[in-house]
Design an enzyme around this catalytic site. Structure first.
Site, short mmCIF file in Angstrom:
data_model
loop_
_atom_site.label_atom_id
_atom_site.label_comp_id
_atom_site.label_asym_id
_atom_site.label_seq_id
_atom_site.Cartn_x
_atom_site.Cartn_y
_atom_site.Cartn_z
N GLU A 38 -78.38 -16.35 49.23
CA GLU A 38 -79.34 -15.79 48.29
C GLU A 38 -78.83 -15.07 47.39
OE1 GLU A 38 -83.27 -12.93 48.93
OE2 GLU A 38 -81.78 -13.15 50.72
N LYS A 80 -88.72 -17.68 45.76
CA LYS A 80 -89.13 -17.06 46.72
C LYS A 80 -90.65 -16.64 46.81
CE LYS A 80 -86.91 -13.27 49.87
NZ LYS A 80 -85.98 -12.43 49.81
N CYS A 84 -84.52 -16.28 52.80
CA CYS A 84 -84.44 -15.12 53.64
C CYS A 84 -85.32 -14.98 54.53
CB CYS A 84 -84.13 -13.78 52.90
SG CYS A 84 -83.39 -12.29 53.60
#
Length: 350
Positions: free
Chosen positions: A66, A153, A187
């Site tokens: 990430e 995200k 994540c």
């Protein structure tokens, strides 16, 4: 005979009475390494060195953590508190924004060229800037050097929400590649059951999980997802020391190690590759930068789904149903005057 060919031959040893079925073997590599903070060109140079090393070992798919480009802002506080703002925090954000990249843009072109040069499919974590808003993004590239697209995200975690924007349903791709169906959850999106279900619904087989979570508990989530989704899970996390970060008195490194000396570990990695049958194929590595590599037998996807296909024979759509809105959400939409005039005239005619 190469290692992959030997493995394929071994895996093709059949049960008596069953015909041979060719196995598709994919060699996948996770890069566990730190960003070069405040220096995006050097970060991309570092990435290329790791990609070259992975490719020399036969890797066909390479996955980065990430926010590898520009960096995960671990410990940064940007001077933010409830009702509090300060110049030092604003200046910190200015530098962080300068390290982020435009998608598409010159850095994306460079990454595409690297993927083509080393003939690998590439999943790269990056900070994307769209104007002055940042998005935590996963970028996808083909081995022919094509930029396939991106995933933003959809839900930043805690203080991330103060510095990153929120992705929408228009960037939740799963790409049908010669290696398998490829997608990503970033994540703690991996903790969102409905987000995972959307990827399962698109048939994901190579489930990439770029993350900043290096906790031991994270391993349990990755194991669960591999079994739940009947897919290969490739979790990539940065390994960072205190000295990898720029000096700043306001940083707060307390996740696992309270030491403030330069060799203290502040992001401990834990990158891992897990099969659809729940077998750990490589990793986790909690000790250093490096490569985590495994040969993936795509036949394991079918083997796993004999008993459990979460969006197939084990679903109950008459009871549970998920609707995913993939429409891009734009804050401003412009309609030209000519279109307005045409609309008005049509209304008057009626």
């Amino acid at each position: 005979m190469s290692g992959s060919e030997e493995m394929s031959k071994a895996l093709n040893a059949t049960t008596p009475g069953f015909p041979d079925i060719p196995s598709t073997i994919v060699r996948a590599t996770i890069v566990q390494a730190s960003t070069v903070y405040n220096d995006t060109p050097k970060t991309i140079e570092k990435a290329e060195k790791f990609i070259a090393e992975a490719a020399s070992d036969g890797a066909q798919l390479v996955v980065f953590p990430e926010a590898f480009i520009a960096g995960y802002p671990r410990g940064y506080r940007f001077g933010i508190g409830v009702g509090v703002h300060n110049e030092a925090g604003r200046d910190c954000f200015r530098r962080y924004h300068a390290s982020a990249i435009v998608v598409p843009g010159p850095e994306v072109d460079k990454l595409a060229e690297i993927a083509r040069k080393y003939k690998v499919y590439l999943v790269m974590g990056a900070m994307e800037k769209d104007g002055y808003t940042l998005y935590c993004t996963a970028l996808f590239f083909s081995s022919e050097g094509r930029f396939l697209g991106k995933h933003r995200k959809v839900m930043p975690t805690s203080l991330e929400r103060c510095i990153w924007g929120f992705g929408d349903g228009s960037t939740i791709p799963v790409y049908d590649t010669p290696l398998g169906k490829l997608g990503a959850a970033i994540c703690w999106e991996n903790r969102m059951p409905l987000y995972r279900t959307s990827l399962y619904g698109k048939g994901i087989e190579l489930y990439c999980a770029p993350t900043a979570d290096g906790s031991k508990e994270w391993q349990s989530s990755m194991m669960h997802i591999a079994i739940e989704g009947g897919c290969f899970v490739l979790s990539a996390c940065q390994f960072c020391l205190r000295k990898d970060f720029p000096d700043h008195a306001d940083y707060l490194f307390t996740d696992w190690y309270p030491e403030q000396h330069q060799e203290a570990i502040v992001s401990q990695g834990g990158s891992v590759i897990i099969s659809p049958l729940g077998k750990i194929l490589a990793g986790p590595n909690f000790e250093s930068e490096g490569l985590i590599t495994a040969d993936l037998d795509l036949g394991d996807v079918a083997r796993a789904k004999l008993y459990f296909d979460v969006v197939g024979h084990y679903s109950r759509p008459e009871i549970f149903n998920l609707t995913v809105n993939e429409t891009p959400k734009k804050p401003v939409t412009f309609v030209s005057k000519s279109v307005k005039a045409e609309d008005d005239s049509e209304t008057q005619d009626k």
